[in-house]
Design an enzyme around this catalytic site. Structure first.
Site, short mmCIF file in Angstrom:
data_model
loop_
_atom_site.label_atom_id
_atom_site.label_comp_id
_atom_site.label_asym_id
_atom_site.label_seq_id
_atom_site.Cartn_x
_atom_site.Cartn_y
_atom_site.Cartn_z
N CYS A 270 -5.24 -0.38 -1.77
CA CYS A 270 -5.75 0.98 -1.98
C CYS A 270 -5.89 1.67 -0.64
O CYS A 270 -6.65 1.22 0.21
CB CYS A 270 -7.09 0.96 -2.70
SG CYS A 270 -7.77 2.63 -2.86
N GLY B 277 1.78 5.10 -14.15
CA GLY B 277 0.53 5.69 -13.69
C GLY B 277 0.50 7.18 -13.95
O GLY B 277 0.14 7.64 -15.04
N LEU C 106 -12.16 4.63 -5.74
CA LEU C 106 -12.48 3.48 -6.57
C LEU C 106 -13.85 3.56 -7.24
O LEU C 106 -14.61 2.60 -7.28
CB LEU C 106 -12.35 2.17 -5.75
CG LEU C 106 -10.90 1.78 -5.44
CD1 LEU C 106 -10.85 0.65 -4.43
CD2 LEU C 106 -10.17 1.36 -6.71
C1 LIG Z 1 -5.72 8.71 -9.81
C2 LIG Z 1 -5.19 7.36 -9.43
C3 LIG Z 1 -6.06 6.27 -9.33
C4 LIG Z 1 -5.58 5.02 -8.96
N1 LIG Z 1 -6.46 3.96 -8.90
C5 LIG Z 1 -5.97 2.72 -8.62
C6 LIG Z 1 -6.83 1.58 -8.63
O1 LIG Z 1 -8.01 1.67 -8.94
N2 LIG Z 1 -6.28 0.38 -8.29
C7 LIG Z 1 -4.96 0.24 -7.96
O2 LIG Z 1 -4.53 -0.85 -7.66
N3 LIG Z 1 -4.12 1.29 -7.98
C8 LIG Z 1 -4.60 2.53 -8.30
N4 LIG Z 1 -3.74 3.59 -8.33
C9 LIG Z 1 -2.31 3.37 -8.04
C10 LIG Z 1 -1.50 3.24 -9.33
O3 LIG Z 1 -1.92 2.13 -10.08
C11 LIG Z 1 0.00 3.12 -9.01
O4 LIG Z 1 0.19 1.99 -8.19
C12 LIG Z 1 0.54 4.34 -8.30
O5 LIG Z 1 -0.06 5.50 -8.80
C13 LIG Z 1 2.06 4.46 -8.39
O6 LIG Z 1 2.48 4.61 -9.71
P1 LIG Z 1 2.78 6.04 -10.41
O7 LIG Z 1 3.67 6.79 -9.48
O8 LIG Z 1 3.36 5.73 -11.73
O9 LIG Z 1 1.45 6.74 -10.52
C14 LIG Z 1 -4.22 4.85 -8.69
C15 LIG Z 1 -3.35 5.94 -8.80
C16 LIG Z 1 -3.80 7.19 -9.18
C17 LIG Z 1 -2.84 8.32 -9.29
#
Ligand SMILES: Cc1cc2nc3c(=O)[nH]c(=O)nc-3n(C[C@H](O)[C@H](O)[C@H](O)COP(=O)(O)O)c2cc1C
Ligand SMILES: Cc1cc2nc3c(=O)[nH]c(=O)nc-3n(C[C@H](O)[C@H](O)[C@H](O)COP(=O)(O)OP(=O)(O)OC[C@H]3O[C@@H](n4cnc5c(N)ncnc54)[C@H](O)[C@@H]3O)c2cc1C
Ligand SMILES: Cc1cc2nc3c(=O)[nH]c(=O)nc-3n(C[C@H](O)[C@H](O)[C@H](O)COP(=O)(O)OP(=O)(O)OC[C@H]3O[C@@H](n4cnc5c(N)ncnc54)[C@H](O)[C@@H]3O)c2cc1C
Ligand SMILES: Cc1cc2nc3c(=O)[nH]c(=O)nc-3n(C[C@H](O)[C@H](O)[C@H](O)COP(=O)(O)O)c2cc1C
Ligand code: FES
Ligand code: FES
Lengths: 279, 307, 307, 279
Positions: free
Chosen positions: C132, C267, C75
């Protein structure tokens, strides 16, 4: 016994925008294979797709001395794995696991009805042609009288009719749009021929879309012909390990699920609980 | 190359090597006996068995997903009596180390199946399947509750002197607490992970792709989660751990062992490569060679977390 | 092609279309503004923000896994005040629907960050990051406890009149109960899933591949589990659901929507294709065309489970 | 501004068992690119590998009229993604996202020390040569005096020295085994040259293994040369979205992490907190 060979792709021949034939160098597999068996193809060296895909052994390739040197598969593009097979590059290698499954029953003469010699009729729909070249060769070697009923949507869907002709097979073609052979479904000429056959004992072999195989099974039953079908269930392993490929059979007692990679893909059609088949 | 010792002990159970065929992914083992020497595997875990034969779910039973697959086989099986009569003698004759995956809809059934297997000849250990996500009546209600887990394990403990290995589900908030409940119940080891409850939908028909609606996710996709869970359990209990979830290479085997697994199981990867066993054990030997380790047990739990 | 209505309402929040950039995967949005029109997205969710700027973890922060990736960014962020001063005006000027991902180490911090954002101009909604898995002090202790979830949501509810959207963790036994706790706490919607706690080990060095040891698994690998969780929540609560986890194609968007999502977030797939947005909305339109649906909202929850 | 193009692979030239150069048809990308920028390559059309891989733009290709028509990358095989690039098939297409990152600083003359004209010295280790062709071309176009210090393990690791020679660059080679050029590390001749340069103002540019870049940065600082390094962090997105690619910098106040895909890959070496760099 199954083996896994990393087989070189010799040729890749596109037949149309979604059909192709790929030849592999795989002498040991070719020696082991029996008509109607299949291989599990690893369509990509990486992890996408993850699982292998089942393919009928289409042709057994032979060297100049007539010794088995490889095999080919007839592929129809439907999704990710078959797309990779469609685009396969000669010189690259793919892993083939096989030979797998229960082959077509040996070309026994069958119980002769009266004096007429027994006949063997194959019924193929579309890519369901794949397991019939090896069967036709075996039947030809045994000097059986054979016929192929082969149907597609249009002329462009019918391949290799000549190959069967060369093996001495009578070929009867149908297309739904009438662009080649008789217009309509392949079961129409089959039905007429069964009605007309007189005292000849006929064994039926079918492969193609489920509704077609079901219709052939019904005709076979109505005309008292032994009928075999080659089913295409989704398969995880091809070796009996996962129980994914099951088909519901009824052998008189409780209907139950059997693994089509072991007990099939070729089944006596009279065992199949057709209502339980997915495709 | 000097000889490397690949043998491991899991409680009173001795394995030639730590590479085991996972339940439900290798039939009853005998399906493969014509193609390979299944006695060379560390062990074979049978398909899950109830007292009675079971039909299983109608097809489609599997669907591929990115780097994984869903299954909802529904524990089709021949029941424990036919297993003892029809499969066990041949497994024994072949010299296979056989672990049986024990299922039940009640605690009594787990105990009864375990007793039948204890009385039979040739069962090396019992893996208690309290974690199959694919049938309503089978196990997962125990596997998702700490007291349920404890109750099944301690009841089976009284019913058998065979090594018992509860198989944990990953579908929980804190898997380590289930490892502890298993330890308290008297388990000899734990195995994890079973599959993740999951779902795939055909967007054209708007129906689930599996006849059962939901299924269990296995394969490489889940490996990083499974490794984490093995690590957490290794921190929490002294019990030997049999790790699994997406293992398909010797690096993957090593990852689980370094995280804390004493042995590993291979499920989905054996569908892709049914001859994987010797490749993995050879890979272990050469890793041990390279890292100058005499015993494969030296790898277990060797994760370095210092800076 | 007749016009298809892609707009959705999530409580009092209106979106042009249901395709949203997920938190932490699209920076603050502005990074992409030179290459594409970010106002065309349904919304942009900012990187997670605390009151104060945060350093984040040392690299390596990501590692690829089969069909997925682990991240332990920790974060890193500029804090809510710099966000309001430096990013929000430009986002507003560009016409971006901005959702802010709110973090906190205490309930008070969630409330305080929410208040600052409520007082600012241009924030459309607050997504409460109680999930997180990558930092010890941030959120997950609330997200893994039903009372913790309820407490954060109900406290923030009193602090703001903006729509609030708790983001649920998948690392729990029963995600639907967390959806219910959110509903009872006064949430306007829920979003799920955040990443799965996971681990990868370098077998040569025997160290974790991420500096932080563990990380969160995202990407296609997790999709079938995420779809199942969206479906379970849809059965459990009336709240609109924003679904995510491995979405990378219009089929994936549809899968989540059919399972019950009113909108979706992208994401990991946006790393691979930062221009994915118009492709997904075009794909939705043509699906609606083909299935003769006037409103995209007709897709939500349309799973057929009858035989 | 970044664009994503599905670029045809024109040629794939293997230089050794682990180095190759792939040329792509990508006129628009080539027009936009500045020296030292990179592209994110989707190494497979499928999902394995999932993420793109960052590659320096090696050469800008030009058509008969000198107009930018494409670009090449210099690839070293280290894992799954680079293996696919190594095996790339001409005629296939790969997706390229770019141009990305902050380019090498423009070839300003630099503060002249005394009267001698300013010089530009490039220091490359192994595949770290990649971002220097575009820089050398720019410097050559601006008629700067340039030198390339280029080191590898053995003669087989040194490629394209002639290409730099053709651009008017003085090339000084080293190999660790002495099989070509001076035996030893590339920093040895660099150190001597810096000591010998007299009043000439020199700007240093380095790319290669982290210890090498760190040593160059130290030499640059000791000899009061502006020094730029091109860092290679693991990257998830290349566009500033994920915060995976961070590098610790110290600008006098609190050291903090900045995204090397946006603020880099080229950094003023004096900003870098070298102890925090992973590779
Ligand atoms: C590099 C990275 C950073 C992320 N940072 C956050 C964040 O700051 N806050 C949050 O709620 N989720 C964060 N996530 C989670 C994503 O928002 C999402 O919930 C998760 O990656 C699943 O979706 P996806 O498979 O499409 O990536 C992060 C994910 C990734 C890969
Ligand atoms: C014993 C056996 C022999 C076969 N022989 C041949 C052959 O010779 N030539 C040939 O082209 N195909 C043959 N098939 C079918 C072939 O295996 C499938 O077409 C292939 O697995 C699809 O993979 P895919 O990745 O392209 O499609 P997927 O992306 O996996 O699926 C695409 C679509 O095809 C359907 N599908 C997937 N697998 C099957 C299957 N096994 N049967 C029917 N539909 C399926 C899916 O439900 C989906 O709708 C055979 C199948 C079996 C079981
Ligand atoms: C801005 C930039 C420009 C680059 N330019 C070039 C270039 O012109 N030519 C070239 O060959 N390579 C270049 N690289 C490095 C290249 O991106 C990696 O070698 C590649 O991503 C490795 O992918 P893989 O799938 O083959 O290896 P993986 O399987 O991902 O990893 C294999 C090994 O390589 C290491 N590795 C992975 N990514 C990197 C990385 N970014 N830097 C260093 N080590 C890494 C891993 O830690 C692992 O040990 C560049 C990297 C960056 C950030
Ligand atoms: C088709 C299939 C059937 C399975 N059947 C069982 C079973 O009967 N009992 C059981 O405990 N686990 C069963 N499992 C779970 C596996 O044993 C294993 O825990 C899981 O698949 C994870 O390992 P993998 O990723 O290596 O496959 C089954 C898995 C699959 C894929
Ligand atoms: S495909 Fe696995 S049992 Fe038949
Ligand atoms: S690579 Fe994603 S922010 Fe730099």
């Amino acid at each position: 016994m199954a083996i896994d060979v990393l087989a070189e792709i010799l040729t890749n021949r596109a037949l149309s925008a979604d059909y192709n034939v790929v030849e592999f160098a795989a002498p040991e597999l070719a020696r082991l294979a029996q008509p109607g068996q299949f291989v599990m193809v690893k369509t990509s060296p990486g992890g996408d797709p993850l699982l292998r895909r089942p393919y009928s052994i289409f042709e057994i390739l032979r060297d100049a001395n007539g010794r088995p040197s490889g095999l080919s598969i007839l592929n129809k593009y439907v999704g990710a794995g078959s797309a990779l097979i469609y685009a396969a590059t000669p010189g690259h290698r793919l892993s083939l696991l096989g030979p797998l499954g229960t082959p077509w029953p040996a070309a026994e003469p069958g119980p002769a009805r009266g004096s007429a010699p027994a006949e063997h009729w194959m019924v193929a729909g579309g890519v369901g042609l794949a397991p019939f070249v090896t069967l036709a060769e075996t039947l030809a070697a045994a000097k059986r009288k054979t016929t192929l009923f082969y149907g597609g949507r249009s002329a462009g869907d019918l391949y290799f009719a000549g190959l069967f002709g060369d093996l001495g097979v009578d070929v009867i073609l149908t297309t739904e749009d009438g662009s080649r052979g008789e217009r309509g479904r392949v079961t129409a000429p089959l039905d007429r021929a069964l009605a007309d056959r007189g005292p000849t004992a006929v064994t039926l072999y079918a492969c193609g879309p489920t509704p077609m195989m079901r219709a052939v099974a019904a005709l076979g039953a109505a005309h008292h012909c032994r009928t075999f079908v080659s089913l295409e269930q989704v398969m995880g392993c091809g070796m009996g390990g996962c129980y994914s490929c099951v088909v519901r059979v009824d052998d008189g007692h409780d209907p139950h699920f059997v693994r089509s990679c072991l007990e099939g893909p070729v089944f006596d059609a009279s065992r199949i609980v057709w209502d339980a088949l997915v495709h | 190359m000097t000889t490397r010792d690949l043998s491991v002990r899991i409680g009173s159970l001795s394995l030639k090597n730590p590479v085991i065929a996972a339940s439900g992914c290798f039939g009853y083992g005998l399906e493969y006996a014509k193609s390979l020497d299944i006695a060379r595997l560390g062990a074979v875990v049978s398909k899950g068995l109830f007292m009675k034969p079971r039909e299983g779910h109608p097809p489609p039973r599997i669907v591929e997903t990115p780097s994984g697959m869903l299954n909802a086989i529904g524990l089709q099986g021949i029941g424990v009596h036919r297993f003892v009569a029809e499969k066990l003698p041949e497994l024994r004759r072949l010299g296979v180390t056989t672990i049986v995956n024990v299922c039940g809809t009640t605690i009594d059934e787990y105990c009864e199946v375990s007793r039948v297997l204890s009385d039979a000849d040739g069962v090396a250990a019992l893996e208690l399947n309290i974690s199959c996500p694919n049938i309503k009546e089978g196990g997962i209600q125990f596997g998702c509750s700490l007291t349920g887990t404890y109750d099944v394990v301690s009841a089976v403990r009284k019913a058998t002197s065979l090594p018992i290995i509860p198989k944990l589900t990953p579908n929980v908030t804190d898997v380590a607490s289930f490892a502890r409940a298993s330890e308290e119940g008297g388990a000899d080891a734990i195995s994890l992970v079973n599959t993740f409850l999951a779902m795939a939908i055909d967007v054209e028909t708007r129906r689930p792709k599996l006849s059962n609606g939901m299924g269990g996710l296995s394969g490489p996709a889940i490996r990083p989660i499974a490794v984490r869970m093995v690590y957490e359990c290794h921190q929490a209990v002294k019990l030997p751990i049999i790790g699994m979830g997406g293992i398909g290479s010797v690096e993957d085997v090593l990852e689980f062992m370094i995280a804390g697994a004493a042995a590993v199981q291979i499920g989905t990867a054996a569908f892709v490569d049914p001859f994987i066993w010797d490749k993995l054990t050879a890979g272990l030997s050469s890793y041990m060679e390279r890292h100058n380790l005499a015993r494969v047990t030296d790898i277990t739990g060797s994760l370095r977390t210092d800076a």
